[in-house]
Design a protein around this motif. Sequence first.
Motif, PDB file in Angstrom:
ATOM      1  N   LEU A 104      32.086  38.536  41.492  1.00  0.00           N
ATOM      2  CA  LEU A 104      33.960  39.462  40.452  1.00  0.00           C
ATOM      3  C   LEU A 104      32.931  40.549  40.237  1.00  0.00           C
ATOM      4  CD1 LEU A 104      34.759  36.197  39.401  1.00  0.00           C
ATOM      5  CD2 LEU A 104      35.854  38.124  40.827  1.00  0.00           C
ATOM      6  N   VAL A 105      31.184  40.989  40.140  1.00  0.00           N
ATOM      7  CA  VAL A 105      31.752  42.498  39.035  1.00  0.00           C
ATOM      8  C   VAL A 105      31.515  43.368  40.274  1.00  0.00           C
ATOM      9  CG1 VAL A 105      29.116  42.718  37.737  1.00  0.00           C
ATOM     10  CG2 VAL A 105      30.207  40.564  37.357  1.00  0.00           C
ATOM     11  N   ASP A 106      30.685  42.667  41.168  1.00  0.00           N
ATOM     12  CA  ASP A 106      30.554  43.498  42.595  1.00  0.00           C
ATOM     13  C   ASP A 106      31.881  44.101  42.569  1.00  0.00           C
ATOM     14  OD1 ASP A 106      29.315  44.704  44.888  1.00  0.00           O
ATOM     15  OD2 ASP A 106      30.656  43.905  45.972  1.00  0.00           O
ATOM     16  N   ALA A 107      33.273  43.951  42.962  1.00  0.00           N
ATOM     17  CA  ALA A 107      34.178  43.961  43.363  1.00  0.00           C
ATOM     18  C   ALA A 107      34.790  44.938  42.206  1.00  0.00           C
ATOM     19  CB  ALA A 107      35.507  42.473  42.989  1.00  0.00           C
ATOM     20  N   LEU A 108      34.684  44.092  41.049  1.00  0.00           N
ATOM     21  CA  LEU A 108      34.995  45.172  39.238  1.00  0.00           C
ATOM     22  C   LEU A 108      34.534  46.912  39.343  1.00  0.00           C
ATOM     23  CD1 LEU A 108      35.128  43.393  35.734  1.00  0.00           C
ATOM     24  CD2 LEU A 108      33.972  46.103  36.443  1.00  0.00           C
ATOM     25  N   GLU A 109      33.178  46.955  39.948  1.00  0.00           N
ATOM     26  CA  GLU A 109      32.864  47.601  39.870  1.00  0.00           C
ATOM     27  C   GLU A 109      32.726  49.087  40.839  1.00  0.00           C
ATOM     28  OE1 GLU A 109      28.276  46.997  39.626  1.00  0.00           O
ATOM     29  OE2 GLU A 109      28.421  47.246  37.634  1.00  0.00           O
ATOM     30  N   HIS A 110      33.327  48.398  41.663  1.00  0.00           N
ATOM     31  CA  HIS A 110      33.641  49.064  43.206  1.00  0.00           C
ATOM     32  C   HIS A 110      34.733  49.479  42.952  1.00  0.00           C
ATOM     33  CE1 HIS A 110      32.494  49.831  47.385  1.00  0.00           C
ATOM     34  NE2 HIS A 110      34.302  49.058  47.842  1.00  0.00           N
ATOM     35  N   VAL A 111      36.129  48.767  42.290  1.00  0.00           N
ATOM     36  CA  VAL A 111      37.339  49.467  42.308  1.00  0.00           C
ATOM     37  C   VAL A 111      37.812  50.149  40.862  1.00  0.00           C
ATOM     38  CG1 VAL A 111      38.201  48.059  43.824  1.00  0.00           C
ATOM     39  CG2 VAL A 111      38.336  47.427  41.296  1.00  0.00           C
ATOM     40  N   SER A 112      36.802  50.083  40.209  1.00  0.00           N
ATOM     41  CA  SER A 112      37.795  50.454  38.581  1.00  0.00           C
ATOM     42  C   SER A 112      37.269  51.898  38.046  1.00  0.00           C
ATOM     43  CB  SER A 112      37.235  49.685  37.406  1.00  0.00           C
ATOM     44  OG  SER A 112      37.312  47.931  37.256  1.00  0.00           O
ATOM     45  N   GLU A 113      38.409  52.546  37.649  1.00  0.00           N
ATOM     46  CA  GLU A 113      38.610  53.952  37.017  1.00  0.00           C
ATOM     47  C   GLU A 113      38.220  53.918  35.830  1.00  0.00           C
ATOM     48  OE1 GLU A 113      42.029  57.351  36.371  1.00  0.00           O
ATOM     49  OE2 GLU A 113      42.788  55.492  36.822  1.00  0.00           O
TER      50      GLU A 113
END
Length: 297
Positions: A224-233
Amino acid sequence: MNLRKIIRGVGTSVEKEMAQKPNPQGGTAGREKSDEKKMEGVEVQSPSQFAYALKPSQLLNEDILFCIDVDAESMVEMKAAAPNGRPITRMDSIKQAIVLFVHAKLAINSDHRFAFATLGKTASWLRKEFSSEVDSASAALRGLSVEGPCGHADLTQLFRVAAHEARKSRAQNRIFRVILIYCRSSAHPQHQWAVNQKLFTLDVIYLHDKPGPENCPQKVYDALVDALEHVSEYEGYIYESGQGLTRILFRHMCILLSHPQQRCQQDDVDLPKSFTKKLPAVADSTPAEESVPVSSQ
C-alpha cells in the motif's frame, strides 16, 4: 566601581563614533568589526533579512473519491459493541467514519464534493456523481454491501478512474483525491501504473488482523505504501490499525481532513496530542498523604 562604569561608558561611546566615521583606507571601522565576526563564524545580518513573507496561494476545492474494500474481511467484528449489544463490524465503523468525515469537511468548506466506489477484485462505481450533500453520501453508504472473499485486489482500474476524474477536476480548477479503505490482512494489492502519472493524491486507511501464520499485514502495508508513493501528486497519508478499535479509525479519518496543499510530510505529523493530567504544585507545608494522584486515563 563607579570609575569602571564611567570608563566602560566612554569606551562604548567611542566605539559607536568610530563605527559611524569613514575609514581612511575605505569602508568603515564598523565594517571591519563585522568582517571580524564573520571570520569567527558569526554572520551578522540586518533585521530585514530575517523577515518571512508567505507567498499568496489559493487552496483549491477538493473532489474526493472514497473507495471502500468490500472483501469478506470488512465484516470482521470490532472490539466495541453497539448500545443494543449488537456487534460492530469494520464496515459499520467505516460507514460511521465516512459520515463524520463528510460532515466535518463540509463544515470547513461547503464546496468540497464526494463520490463513492467499492473494491472487490477490482474497483467499481458505487455513486459516480460528485455531490456536496450529506444526504447523498448517506444514501450511497446505505447501498454499500460486502461481496465475499475477493483474494488479491487490482488497483489499476481505480487509478484509471481517478486519473480520468482528476483531469475533469483540474479543468474546473479543483484537485482530486482518493481515500482508500483496505481491510485484507493477507492479500496485498497490485497495480500497473506509469510512475510519471501523478494526477491525484492517494490516502490509505488499512484495518487488519494481528500477524499470524495466515496473515502478513506488514507485506500488505508495504504494498500500500508503494502504491501511495507511486501515484500521489501531493503528500499522501497512510494509517493502519490492527487493534479493532473504532476510536482509532475515527482518529485517522480526522487527520485525513487536512487539505493536500497544506500538508507536511507524514513523519512530521504529531497529532493527536496526548492530554496528560498533572497535579498543581503542592506547597511544602502540605502533608504528602493529602495529595491525590490524578489518573491520565
